[in-house]
Design a protein around this motif. Structure first.
Motif, PDB file in Angstrom:
ATOM      1  N   MET A 141       1.186  -0.971   0.573  1.00  0.00           N
ATOM      2  CA  MET A 141       0.330  -0.499   0.179  1.00  0.00           C
ATOM      3  C   MET A 141       0.817   1.722   0.216  1.00  0.00           C
ATOM      4  N   GLN A 142       2.577   1.325   0.236  1.00  0.00           N
ATOM      5  CA  GLN A 142       2.848   2.759   0.749  1.00  0.00           C
ATOM      6  C   GLN A 142       3.153   3.036  -1.050  1.00  0.00           C
ATOM      7  N   PHE A 143       3.994   1.925  -2.144  1.00  0.00           N
ATOM      8  CA  PHE A 143       3.873   2.006  -2.730  1.00  0.00           C
ATOM      9  C   PHE A 143       3.198   2.220  -3.957  1.00  0.00           C
ATOM     10  N   SER A 144       2.106   1.724  -3.822  1.00  0.00           N
ATOM     11  CA  SER A 144       0.827   1.760  -4.525  1.00  0.00           C
ATOM     12  C   SER A 144       0.002   3.341  -5.287  1.00  0.00           C
ATOM     13  N   GLU A 145      -0.482   3.578  -6.658  1.00  0.00           N
ATOM     14  CA  GLU A 145      -0.458   4.646  -6.681  1.00  0.00           C
ATOM     15  C   GLU A 145      -2.219   5.065  -6.554  1.00  0.00           C
ATOM     16  N   LYS A 146      -2.890   4.467  -6.471  1.00  0.00           N
ATOM     17  CA  LYS A 146      -4.077   4.119  -5.974  1.00  0.00           C
ATOM     18  C   LYS A 146      -4.405   5.273  -5.053  1.00  0.00           C
ATOM     19  N   ARG A 147      -5.483   5.698  -5.240  1.00  0.00           N
ATOM     20  CA  ARG A 147      -5.439   6.892  -3.968  1.00  0.00           C
ATOM     21  C   ARG A 147      -6.395   6.911  -2.758  1.00  0.00           C
ATOM     22  N   ALA A 148      -6.608   5.391  -3.028  1.00  0.00           N
ATOM     23  CA  ALA A 148      -7.009   4.927  -1.515  1.00  0.00           C
ATOM     24  C   ALA A 148      -6.002   4.311  -0.662  1.00  0.00           C
ATOM     25  N   SER A 149      -4.412   3.724  -1.202  1.00  0.00           N
ATOM     26  CA  SER A 149      -4.025   3.031  -0.332  1.00  0.00           C
ATOM     27  C   SER A 149      -3.652   3.966   0.836  1.00  0.00           C
ATOM     28  N   SER A 150      -3.348   4.786   0.836  1.00  0.00           N
ATOM     29  CA  SER A 150      -3.398   5.542   1.538  1.00  0.00           C
ATOM     30  C   SER A 150      -3.715   5.170   3.030  1.00  0.00           C
ATOM     31  N   ARG A 151      -5.217   5.386   2.979  1.00  0.00           N
ATOM     32  CA  ARG A 151      -6.287   4.714   4.065  1.00  0.00           C
ATOM     33  C   ARG A 151      -6.064   3.723   4.068  1.00  0.00           C
ATOM     34  N   ILE A 152      -6.012   2.522   3.186  1.00  0.00           N
ATOM     35  CA  ILE A 152      -5.706   0.673   3.951  1.00  0.00           C
ATOM     36  C   ILE A 152      -4.471   0.814   4.559  1.00  0.00           C
ATOM     37  N   LYS A 153      -3.246   1.632   4.551  1.00  0.00           N
ATOM     38  CA  LYS A 153      -2.521   1.629   4.821  1.00  0.00           C
ATOM     39  C   LYS A 153      -2.644   2.125   6.550  1.00  0.00           C
ATOM     40  N   SER A 154      -3.180   3.019   6.560  1.00  0.00           N
ATOM     41  CA  SER A 154      -3.152   3.446   8.166  1.00  0.00           C
ATOM     42  C   SER A 154      -3.955   2.290   8.584  1.00  0.00           C
ATOM     43  N   MET A 155      -4.883   2.024   7.711  1.00  0.00           N
ATOM     44  CA  MET A 155      -5.691   0.568   8.984  1.00  0.00           C
ATOM     45  C   MET A 155      -4.780  -0.197   8.806  1.00  0.00           C
ATOM     46  N   LEU A 156      -3.997  -0.912   8.492  1.00  0.00           N
ATOM     47  CA  LEU A 156      -3.250  -1.744   8.241  1.00  0.00           C
ATOM     48  C   LEU A 156      -2.274  -1.567   9.614  1.00  0.00           C
ATOM     49  N   ALA A 157      -1.926  -0.539   9.961  1.00  0.00           N
ATOM     50  CA  ALA A 157      -0.959   0.003  10.702  1.00  0.00           C
ATOM     51  C   ALA A 157      -1.494   0.333  11.864  1.00  0.00           C
ATOM     52  N   THR A 158      -2.728   0.422  12.334  1.00  0.00           N
ATOM     53  CA  THR A 158      -3.415   0.391  13.251  1.00  0.00           C
ATOM     54  C   THR A 158      -3.980  -1.065  13.729  1.00  0.00           C
ATOM     55  N   ALA A 159      -4.350  -1.150  12.529  1.00  0.00           N
ATOM     56  CA  ALA A 159      -4.390  -2.697  13.401  1.00  0.00           C
ATOM     57  C   ALA A 159      -4.039  -4.011  13.350  1.00  0.00           C
ATOM     58  N   LYS A 160      -2.261  -4.062  13.603  1.00  0.00           N
ATOM     59  CA  LYS A 160      -1.283  -4.572  13.565  1.00  0.00           C
ATOM     60  C   LYS A 160      -0.953  -4.002  15.362  1.00  0.00           C
ATOM     61  N   VAL A 161      -1.201  -2.846  16.051  1.00  0.00           N
ATOM     62  CA  VAL A 161      -0.839  -2.694  16.689  1.00  0.00           C
ATOM     63  C   VAL A 161      -2.149  -2.700  18.152  1.00  0.00           C
ATOM     64  N   HIS A 162      -2.979  -2.760  17.501  1.00  0.00           N
ATOM     65  CA  HIS A 162      -4.027  -3.406  18.145  1.00  0.00           C
ATOM     66  C   HIS A 162      -4.476  -5.325  19.064  1.00  0.00           C
ATOM     67  N   ALA A 163      -3.806  -5.443  17.820  1.00  0.00           N
ATOM     68  CA  ALA A 163      -3.822  -6.633  17.795  1.00  0.00           C
ATOM     69  C   ALA A 163      -2.072  -7.488  18.541  1.00  0.00           C
ATOM     70  N   ALA A 164      -1.492  -6.155  18.728  1.00  0.00           N
ATOM     71  CA  ALA A 164      -0.731  -6.954  19.663  1.00  0.00           C
ATOM     72  C   ALA A 164      -0.288  -6.147  21.238  1.00  0.00           C
ATOM     73  N   ASN A 165      -1.410  -4.700  20.732  1.00  0.00           N
ATOM     74  CA  ASN A 165      -1.814  -4.354  22.615  1.00  0.00           C
ATOM     75  C   ASN A 165      -2.848  -5.253  23.399  1.00  0.00           C
ATOM     76  N   TYR A 166      -3.905  -5.061  22.140  1.00  0.00           N
ATOM     77  CA  TYR A 166      -5.224  -5.295  23.021  1.00  0.00           C
ATOM     78  C   TYR A 166      -5.587  -7.061  23.555  1.00  0.00           C
ATOM     79  N   LYS A 167      -5.100  -8.234  21.884  1.00  0.00           N
ATOM     80  CA  LYS A 167      -5.090  -8.998  21.809  1.00  0.00           C
ATOM     81  C   LYS A 167      -4.167 -10.492  22.446  1.00  0.00           C
ATOM     82  N   ASN A 168      -2.550  -9.597  22.419  1.00  0.00           N
ATOM     83  CA  ASN A 168      -1.813 -10.367  23.089  1.00  0.00           C
ATOM     84  C   ASN A 168      -1.261 -11.148  21.851  1.00  0.00           C
ATOM     85  N   MET A 169      -1.189 -10.677  20.369  1.00  0.00           N
ATOM     86  CA  MET A 169      -0.814 -11.302  19.133  1.00  0.00           C
ATOM     87  C   MET A 169       0.863 -10.883  19.389  1.00  0.00           C
TER      88      MET A 169
END
Length: 255
Positions: A141-169
């Motif tokens: 998503m960082q190197f994608s030329e699509k307009r929605a790639s920045s929003r998807i990248k932010s969503m994936l980064a947030t999901a990664k942090v939540h899974a590590a902190n809240y779900k102990n993954m």
């Protein structure tokens, strides 16, 4: 008998609020009557069923004389199991505090908010990140030329942090197991002017993307498996003996 009668009348007159008084003229019969008259059943029950506390020297057992799990009674074994479960559910922080251990989850679901994009266009990005490790999906998503790639990248980064902190993954093993797209609840519609005084309906679609993260194999494990699979495909004449019998041999040499 006259003395006994006077004693009983005096006991009934005084009541049960005063203890019996023994004098020189008190007889055994008079004392027995007074003791029966002042009998308190509630006090007797309290004394009878009062809990007996063990002495300090009895409560302390040396470590060498501890009973084995098979020799303990039901209550001691249950108390020991509760203590072990409590210790397993807690963890000691570096500051010395005892806190509850976070329960490890098997998956974590996260999604974006509704934003203005067609579900057909957003589904292409979902296919691009599905089945990849979370770090590789973020890089895509960082190197994608699509307009929605920045929003998807932010969503994936947030999901990664939540899974590590809240779900102990484990964040190093997270994989985008599933990714799908849904339409928004309301489609914005506007009038579009046409020729000859006519008009059409312009639909402004909105959609959102959902992802489900699960723990999988790390990038190093995948590379090691791929290398072992490629090495297994290499066949060398010095290592493999080809003694397969001939099928349908010819009668003579064919030049």
């Amino acid at each position: 008998m006259q003395a006994l009668g006077r004693g009983l009348r005096r006991a009934n007159h005084v009541g049960s609020h005063f203890p019996p008084r023994l004098g020189a003229s008190s007889s055994p019969i008079q004392w027995e009557c007074r003791r029966t008259a002042y009998f308190n059943p509630l006090q007797w029950i309290q004394e009878k069923f009062q809990p007996q506390f063990r002495k300090p020297q009895e409560a302390q057992k040396p470590q060498g004389e501890q009973l084995k799990p098979g020799q303990q009674n039901v209550f001691e074994a249950a108390q020991e199991n509760l203590e072990h479960e409590k210790k397993a559910r807690t963890v000691v922080t570096p500051e010395g505090l005892t806190v509850a251990k976070k329960k490890k989850a098997s998956e974590h679901k996260y999604s974006t908010a509704n934003f203005k994009i067609s579900h057909r266009k957003l589904n292409k990005l979902g296919r691009q990140i599905a089945g990849k490790p979370i770090d590789h999906a973020i890089m895509q998503m960082q190197f994608s030329e699509k307009r929605a790639s920045s929003r998807i990248k932010s969503m994936l980064a947030t999901a990664k942090v939540h899974a590590a902190n809240y779900k102990n993954m484990d964040s190093s093993k997270l994989v985008v197991a599933e990714a799908w797209v849904t339409k928004g609840p309301k489609q914005l519609k506007r009038l579009e002017p046409r020729g000859r005084g006519k008009y059409g309906i312009r639909v402004h679609p909105d959609s959102r993307m959902h992802v489900k993260l699960k723990e999988g194999k790390t990038f190093e494990q995948l590379q090691a498996e791929m290398r072992a699979r490629r090495l297994k495909r290499i066949v060398s004449a010095g290592l493999v003996r080809e003694d397969v019998p001939l099928r349908n041999p010819s009668a003579s040499w064919q030049w």
